[in-house]
Write an enzyme that holds these catalytic residues in place. Structure first.
Site, mmCIF file in Angstrom:
data_model
loop_
_atom_site.group_PDB
_atom_site.id
_atom_site.type_symbol
_atom_site.label_atom_id
_atom_site.label_comp_id
_atom_site.label_asym_id
_atom_site.label_seq_id
_atom_site.Cartn_x
_atom_site.Cartn_y
_atom_site.Cartn_z
ATOM 1 N N PRO A 10 0.656 -1.281 -0.022
ATOM 2 C CA PRO A 10 -0.007 0.035 0.190
ATOM 3 C C PRO A 10 0.633 1.362 0.098
ATOM 4 O O PRO A 10 1.950 1.262 0.804
ATOM 5 C CB PRO A 10 -0.954 0.132 1.313
ATOM 6 C CG PRO A 10 -0.829 -1.632 1.665
ATOM 7 C CD PRO A 10 0.408 -2.116 0.990
ATOM 8 N N ASN A 11 0.435 2.181 -0.785
ATOM 9 C CA ASN A 11 0.945 3.814 -1.068
ATOM 10 C C ASN A 11 2.451 3.504 -1.641
ATOM 11 O O ASN A 11 2.767 4.710 -1.812
ATOM 12 C CB ASN A 11 1.114 4.332 0.503
ATOM 13 C CG ASN A 11 -0.361 4.301 1.039
ATOM 14 O OD1 ASN A 11 -1.318 4.852 0.502
ATOM 15 N ND2 ASN A 11 -0.519 3.867 2.290
ATOM 16 N N ARG A 18 4.236 11.284 -2.005
ATOM 17 C CA ARG A 18 4.179 11.288 -0.735
ATOM 18 C C ARG A 18 5.431 11.702 0.051
ATOM 19 O O ARG A 18 6.548 11.217 -0.361
ATOM 20 C CB ARG A 18 3.635 9.835 -0.227
ATOM 21 C CG ARG A 18 4.750 8.748 -0.300
ATOM 22 C CD ARG A 18 4.156 7.436 0.033
ATOM 23 N NE ARG A 18 3.908 7.090 1.256
ATOM 24 C CZ ARG A 18 4.282 5.802 1.898
ATOM 25 N NH1 ARG A 18 4.480 4.706 1.199
ATOM 26 N NH2 ARG A 18 3.755 5.926 3.029
ATOM 27 N N TYR A 23 10.852 9.540 1.686
ATOM 28 C CA TYR A 23 10.797 8.649 0.753
ATOM 29 C C TYR A 23 11.409 9.240 -0.678
ATOM 30 O O TYR A 23 11.787 8.454 -1.441
ATOM 31 C CB TYR A 23 9.551 8.114 0.562
ATOM 32 C CG TYR A 23 8.778 7.468 1.567
ATOM 33 C CD1 TYR A 23 9.306 6.246 2.175
ATOM 34 C CD2 TYR A 23 7.633 8.058 2.109
ATOM 35 C CE1 TYR A 23 8.713 5.631 3.229
ATOM 36 C CE2 TYR A 23 7.050 7.315 3.141
ATOM 37 C CZ TYR A 23 7.610 6.295 3.739
ATOM 38 O OH TYR A 23 6.927 5.597 4.835
ATOM 39 N N ASN A 74 8.332 -5.315 -0.143
ATOM 40 C CA ASN A 74 8.045 -3.913 0.759
ATOM 41 C C ASN A 74 6.450 -4.158 0.921
ATOM 42 O O ASN A 74 5.800 -3.441 0.169
ATOM 43 C CB ASN A 74 8.678 -2.624 0.130
ATOM 44 C CG ASN A 74 8.389 -1.645 1.001
ATOM 45 O OD1 ASN A 74 7.451 -1.497 1.886
ATOM 46 N ND2 ASN A 74 8.993 -0.269 0.495
ATOM 47 N N ALA A 77 2.838 -0.383 5.374
ATOM 48 C CA ALA A 77 2.274 -0.182 6.602
ATOM 49 C C ALA A 77 1.945 -1.590 7.027
ATOM 50 O O ALA A 77 1.637 -1.825 8.132
ATOM 51 C CB ALA A 77 1.270 0.559 6.722
ATOM 52 N N HIS A 80 3.585 -3.782 9.654
ATOM 53 C CA HIS A 80 3.700 -3.600 11.160
ATOM 54 C C HIS A 80 2.459 -4.225 11.834
ATOM 55 O O HIS A 80 2.381 -4.598 13.042
ATOM 56 C CB HIS A 80 3.497 -2.073 11.406
ATOM 57 C CG HIS A 80 4.669 -1.407 10.606
ATOM 58 N ND1 HIS A 80 5.739 -1.351 10.836
ATOM 59 C CD2 HIS A 80 4.506 -0.329 9.803
ATOM 60 C CE1 HIS A 80 6.450 -0.688 9.969
ATOM 61 N NE2 HIS A 80 5.619 0.073 9.138
ATOM 62 N N ASP A 87 1.100 -14.679 7.321
ATOM 63 C CA ASP A 87 0.562 -16.136 7.163
ATOM 64 C C ASP A 87 0.723 -16.493 5.527
ATOM 65 O O ASP A 87 0.889 -17.597 5.598
ATOM 66 C CB ASP A 87 -0.962 -16.382 7.824
ATOM 67 C CG ASP A 87 -1.140 -16.391 9.103
ATOM 68 O OD1 ASP A 87 0.257 -16.531 9.640
ATOM 69 O OD2 ASP A 87 -2.051 -16.601 9.810
ATOM 70 N N GLU A 100 12.650 -9.021 2.949
ATOM 71 C CA GLU A 100 11.758 -7.783 3.283
ATOM 72 C C GLU A 100 12.803 -6.532 3.286
ATOM 73 O O GLU A 100 13.692 -6.312 3.798
ATOM 74 C CB GLU A 100 11.295 -7.792 5.142
ATOM 75 C CG GLU A 100 10.819 -6.516 5.362
ATOM 76 C CD GLU A 100 10.303 -6.540 6.836
ATOM 77 O OE1 GLU A 100 10.772 -7.786 7.571
ATOM 78 O OE2 GLU A 100 9.869 -5.683 7.543
ATOM 79 N N HIS A 102 12.588 -2.077 2.994
ATOM 80 C CA HIS A 102 12.055 -0.755 3.399
ATOM 81 C C HIS A 102 12.861 0.340 2.808
ATOM 82 O O HIS A 102 14.037 0.099 3.124
ATOM 83 C CB HIS A 102 11.508 -0.645 4.750
ATOM 84 C CG HIS A 102 10.752 -1.536 5.311
ATOM 85 N ND1 HIS A 102 9.296 -1.542 5.186
ATOM 86 C CD2 HIS A 102 11.076 -2.731 6.018
ATOM 87 C CE1 HIS A 102 8.930 -2.680 5.815
ATOM 88 N NE2 HIS A 102 9.873 -3.360 6.159
ATOM 89 N N SER A 104 12.624 3.316 4.007
ATOM 90 C CA SER A 104 13.183 4.145 5.297
ATOM 91 C C SER A 104 13.769 3.188 6.428
ATOM 92 O O SER A 104 13.455 2.274 6.069
ATOM 93 C CB SER A 104 12.075 5.060 5.807
ATOM 94 O OG SER A 104 11.081 4.191 6.183
ATOM 95 N N ARG A 109 11.967 5.476 13.410
ATOM 96 C CA ARG A 109 10.827 6.307 13.103
ATOM 97 C C ARG A 109 9.718 5.960 14.299
ATOM 98 O O ARG A 109 10.295 5.603 15.244
ATOM 99 C CB ARG A 109 10.171 6.062 11.624
ATOM 100 C CG ARG A 109 11.224 6.263 10.606
ATOM 101 C CD ARG A 109 10.430 6.043 9.119
ATOM 102 N NE ARG A 109 9.519 6.814 8.953
ATOM 103 C CZ ARG A 109 8.460 6.554 8.155
ATOM 104 N NH1 ARG A 109 8.729 5.666 7.279
ATOM 105 N NH2 ARG A 109 7.479 7.505 7.805
ATOM 106 N N ARG A 113 6.372 1.500 13.897
ATOM 107 C CA ARG A 113 7.140 1.002 12.845
ATOM 108 C C ARG A 113 8.215 0.195 13.072
ATOM 109 O O ARG A 113 8.851 -0.260 12.216
ATOM 110 C CB ARG A 113 7.485 2.343 11.832
ATOM 111 C CG ARG A 113 6.415 3.031 11.220
ATOM 112 C CD ARG A 113 7.031 3.931 10.327
ATOM 113 N NE ARG A 113 5.954 5.204 10.069
ATOM 114 C CZ ARG A 113 5.070 5.224 9.266
ATOM 115 N NH1 ARG A 113 4.902 4.371 8.603
ATOM 116 N NH2 ARG A 113 4.212 6.459 9.328
HETATM 117 C C1 DQA Z 1 7.993 1.842 4.338
HETATM 118 C C2 DQA Z 1 8.094 1.888 5.731
HETATM 119 C C3 DQA Z 1 6.480 1.717 6.425
HETATM 120 O O1 DQA Z 1 6.525 1.971 7.688
HETATM 121 C C4 DQA Z 1 5.430 2.635 5.638
HETATM 122 O O2 DQA Z 1 4.042 2.543 6.217
HETATM 123 C C5 DQA Z 1 5.607 2.697 4.280
HETATM 124 C C6 DQA Z 1 6.975 2.413 3.573
HETATM 125 C C7 DQA Z 1 9.253 1.984 3.591
HETATM 126 O O3 DQA Z 1 9.560 1.495 2.655
HETATM 127 O O4 DQA Z 1 9.983 2.781 4.430
HETATM 128 O O5 DQA Z 1 4.642 2.624 3.396
HETATM 129 O O6 DQA Z 1 7.633 0.262 4.053
#
Ligand code: DQA
Length: 146
Positions: A10-11, A18, A23, A74, A77, A80, A87, A100, A102, A104, A109, A113
């Site tokens: 997401p996002n 954003r 980012y 990635n 959110a 978390h 699963d 995994e 990220h 950031s 943070r 997170r």
């Molecule tokens: C993220 C870190 C997450 O906490 C956040 O919700 C994201 C981006 C990152 O790539 O730093 O959407 O996964």
């Protein structure tokens, strides 16, 4: 040729728009093209899948079992708190290693997170290096899949 899937949660389609201070200014499309390029240079066939929907991500993870050799994820959110995503990874990770990532440093943070519920079902976590987190994850998969 080994095939890897890069899953963007997401996002992550909004990177470049954003919270640029966190980012960066480079768009999701540009970064994703660079990751695919990097993976191809490393000798992988690479594909990106982005979704803002938890169920779609879960379906993609299940299907990846028969299509790919490794996954970079990635989860945004969902990292978390999504036990369902965790699963889903646990359903397939015996045959399919997950790394995994990220952009950031999630540990530097907000406190919510600091927890990753998917970390225990992934081989490892790379966080805080911007787009290079993905390049490092490709290197990790190169080591794992050799
Ligand atoms: C993220 C870190 C997450 O906490 C956040 O919700 C994201 C981006 C990152 O790539 O730093 O959407 O996964």
């Amino acid at each position: 040729m080994k095939k890897i899937l890069i899953i963007q949660g997401p996002n992550l389609n909004m990177v470049g728009i954003r919270e640029k201070g966190i980012y960066g200014e480079e768009t999701a499309e540009t970064i994703e093209a660079e990751i695919v390029d990097y993976a191809e240079q490393a000798g992988f066939d690479a594909q990106v899948y982005q979704s803002n929907h938890e169920g779609d991500l879960i379906d993609r993870i299940h299907a990846a079992r028969n299509e790919f050799d490794g996954v970079i994820i990635n989860a945004g959110a969902l990292t978390h708190y999504s036990y369902a995503l965790r699963d889903a990874i646990a359903c397939v990770n015996k045959a399919l290693p997950f790394v995994e990532v990220h952009l950031s440093n999630i540990h530097a943070r907000e406190e919510f997170r600091h927890i990753s519920v998917i970390a225990p079902v992934c081989v490892g976590q790379i966080a805080g290096f911007g787009k290079a987190s993905y390049f490092l994850a490709v290197e990790a998969l190169r080591g794992i899949l050799k």
